[in-house]
Design a protein around this motif. Structure first.
Motif, PDB file in Angstrom:
ATOM      1  N   TYR A  11      -7.292   2.643  11.748  1.00  0.00           N
ATOM      2  CA  TYR A  11      -6.753   3.833  11.099  1.00  0.00           C
ATOM      3  C   TYR A  11      -5.520   3.536  10.247  1.00  0.00           C
ATOM      4  N   PHE A  12      -4.997   2.310  10.299  1.00  0.00           N
ATOM      5  CA  PHE A  12      -3.739   2.005   9.620  1.00  0.00           C
ATOM      6  C   PHE A  12      -3.874   0.701   8.846  1.00  0.00           C
ATOM      7  N   SER A  13      -3.169   0.630   7.729  1.00  0.00           N
ATOM      8  CA  SER A  13      -3.220  -0.574   6.896  1.00  0.00           C
ATOM      9  C   SER A  13      -1.935  -0.645   6.070  1.00  0.00           C
ATOM     10  N   VAL A  14      -1.783  -1.746   5.359  1.00  0.00           N
ATOM     11  CA  VAL A  14      -0.627  -1.890   4.477  1.00  0.00           C
ATOM     12  C   VAL A  14      -0.640  -0.809   3.409  1.00  0.00           C
ATOM     13  N   ARG A  15      -1.816  -0.506   2.886  1.00  0.00           N
ATOM     14  CA  ARG A  15      -1.934   0.559   1.886  1.00  0.00           C
ATOM     15  C   ARG A  15      -1.540   1.908   2.470  1.00  0.00           C
ATOM     16  N   THR A  16      -1.965   2.189   3.678  1.00  0.00           N
ATOM     17  CA  THR A  16      -1.602   3.448   4.330  1.00  0.00           C
ATOM     18  C   THR A  16      -0.092   3.578   4.470  1.00  0.00           C
ATOM     19  N   PHE A  17       0.551   2.466   4.728  1.00  0.00           N
ATOM     20  CA  PHE A  17       2.002   2.493   4.900  1.00  0.00           C
ATOM     21  C   PHE A  17       2.721   2.707   3.570  1.00  0.00           C
ATOM     22  N   PHE A  18       2.319   2.002   2.509  1.00  0.00           N
ATOM     23  CA  PHE A  18       3.093   1.989   1.272  1.00  0.00           C
ATOM     24  C   PHE A  18       2.796   3.155   0.328  1.00  0.00           C
ATOM     25  N   VAL A  19       1.599   3.737   0.386  1.00  0.00           N
ATOM     26  CA  VAL A  19       1.253   4.789  -0.570  1.00  0.00           C
ATOM     27  C   VAL A  19       2.216   5.982  -0.514  1.00  0.00           C
ATOM     28  N   PRO A  20       2.667   6.471   0.660  1.00  0.00           N
ATOM     29  CA  PRO A  20       3.617   7.596   0.647  1.00  0.00           C
ATOM     30  C   PRO A  20       4.915   7.301  -0.103  1.00  0.00           C
TER      31      PRO A  20
END
Length: 531
Positions: free
Chosen positions: A148-157
């Motif tokens: 459910y989590f990735s580097v993209r998930t972290f940085f997009v916000p």
């Protein structure tokens, strides 16, 4: 172009060398932790979403979303005030006179200021992102390996925050260029204008990407995009876009009946034409404000005139040397009349005088919050942050008299240096006690006497540490850096070095008494040094 980049480089390096840069980095790290939502009873949550329906902070996707919201607001407000004074400081140093003497250079000068501001805000954002990254690893070890989590998930916000950094820098250049907007008037216009512009954009019932791009581009805090992420997540898991309960800084109560708690995952919303069009218009607004700032700056300089400049110079002299005269006057007077109360009062004036209107409003608001805010929030956050707000008042203890040869003036009277240190120390103790007194009385009424002891011990420790470091280092920087670090640890409940733990869950009378002993020891060492 070479002049623009050169001016940007000089301005950036000048800001980089100042303590205010270190303080902003510390505040960015502090915000990275403070804006992370928590689910513990008695703790203060920054972000809550349908607290009786959604399971708060149940997965790692909450951290980047909530911290991005907090950082967006933090950088817009504090970043503006941090950058706005740059042009005024150049005027005091005479740099602006040289710029105006060079025909056609005023545009390049302001664009250099703008680029330097963008670089500084980008660094502060990067620091906050790094802090949030660490918090993900601390609270959810192995989160980046989860499906459910990735580097993209972290940085997009954070993508929108970095894209909107230029408009904050542009506002700082625009307001700093016009004399009328540098003081309390400009502060009021910016803060209230920012909130008024943001309010209509935060429509909980609006569909994602439903705002016109021209309107949406005014969202220079990034709230609309982050709100769309929430709505997309809600729609995927509940079939409804509407946000029926969202609150910041905790304290939110909803009447929605509890049916089943939802473990909500915030998925990344892809950046499309709608978002990039908004980014582009925001950049156009930023450049337009810098262009507008140039004629306003020239107009402001012309209206001031030579007479106004003379008045300003006189005021500057009074600000720089008034402290010296007042200290010398009271020292001589006290040596003759032995009026100890007048000496303490004079030192309190030196601690609190000369503060800006914004600082005074913040001080009053903090004191009022200690009386009326929920007691757990006051114990954990309000009191430590209020102490931090008074950092400039405390940091002058012990070191301000080392400037302009004040100690030499004081030493001309009998026991002048020792008595001045005593009066300064007592004044600092009195101010610190006044700051913790409301919460101490509230804790006493509910039987939390351990917290009362801890509050009073902290009130002794802070000014004692300030006068000790100020006397032995002859600078206020060491105390300021240490208090920022201690406040950071206090609000994050790191018990070993929590100098003002008041909440029943983390208060320690033994630790408080130990800090009291340290305070008395270093305060006594300072007075003995003066003897």
């Amino acid at each position: 172009m070479r002049f623009v980049l050169g001016q940007a480089k000089v301005d950036f390096l000048e800001s980089f060398r100042k303590f205010s840069f270190v303080a902003m980095v510390a505040l960015a790290l502090f915000g990275a932790v403070f804006f992370v939502p928590v689910a513990e009873i008695g703790r203060f949550s920054f972000f809550e979403l349908m607290p009786n329906v959604i399971l708060q902070t149940s997965n790692a996707t909450w951290i980047p979303l909530a911290s991005a919201m907090g950082i967006g607001f933090f950088l817009t407000i504090t970043g503006f005030f941090y950058l706005r004074s740059g042009i005024g400081n150049d005027e005091k140093l005479g740099i602006s006179e040289i710029i105006l003497a060079s025909s056609g250079k005023i545009w390049a000068y302001l664009f250099g200021k703008f680029l330097a501001g963008v670089a500084l805000l980008a660094i502060f954002t990067a620091v906050a992102i790094f802090g949030a990254f660490v918090m993900v690893l601390v609270h959810f070890p192995g989160a980046f390996a989860a499906e459910y989590f990735s580097v993209r998930t972290f940085f997009v916000p954070y993508a929108f925050l970095l894209a909107t950094v230029p408009i904050t820098s542009a506002f700082a250049v625009l307001f700093g260029s016009f004399k009328l907007l540098r003081g309390a008037v400009g502060s009021t216009v910016f803060v209230f204008g920012s909130l008024m512009a943001l309010n209509p954009l935060l429509d909980a019932n609006a569909l994602p990407r439903s705002y016109p791009v021209l309107w949406r581009s005014f969202d220079f805090m990034g709230m609309v995009y982050l709100q769309d992420i929430i709505k997309f997540a809600l729609y995927e898991q509940t079939g409804d876009h509407a946000i029926r309960g969202m609150a910041f800084l905790g304290g939110f109560i909803t009447e929605i009946p509890v049916t089943a708690y939802i473990n909500l995952f915030f998925t990344t919303m892809p950046l499309g034409v709608y978002e990039f069009a908004g980014f582009g218009l925001t950049a156009v607004y930023s450049l337009g404000m810098v262009v507008l700032a140039a004629p306003l700056y020239v107009l402001s300089r012309r209206f001031r005139g030579a007479k106004f400049g003379l008045r300003k110079s006189r005021k500057t002299v009074v600000e720089e040397y008034g402290t010296v005269g007042e200290v010398a006057y009271f020292s001589a007077k006290l040596a003759k009349n032995h009026n100890h109360l007048a000496g303490i009062i004079s030192e309190m004036k030196l601690m609190l005088n000369g503060r800006s209107l914004v600082w005074r409003i913040g001080a009053v608001a903090g004191i009022v919050a200690t009386v009326f805010a929920p007691l757990p929030a006051v114990q954990i956050y309000v009191v430590p942050l209020l102490m931090l707000w008074f950092i400039n008042a405390f940091s002058g203890l012990g070191c301000k008299e080392h400037s302009h040869n004040v100690l030499q003036i004081i030493s001309t009277v009998e026991r002048g240096k020792f008595r001045q240190a005593v009066y300064s120390y007592v004044a600092g103790l009195f101010v610190a006690v006044l700051l913790v007194l409301p919460v101490a009385l509230r804790m006493a009424t509910v039987g939390e006497f351990a917290g009362v002891v801890a509050a009073l011990c902290a009130a002794v420790f802070v000014p004692s540490l300030a006068i000790f470091l100020g006397e032995f280092s002859k600078s206020n920087r060491f105390f300021e850096m240490l208090l920022i670090f201690m406040t950071y640890t206090a609000v994050n409940n790191i018990d070993v070095i929590n100098y003002i733990a008041l909440h029943p869950l983390n208060v320690s009378v033994v630790r408080a008494i130990g800090l009291l002993a340290v305070g008395v020891a270093v305060g006594s060492a300072t007075l003995l040094r003066r003897v």
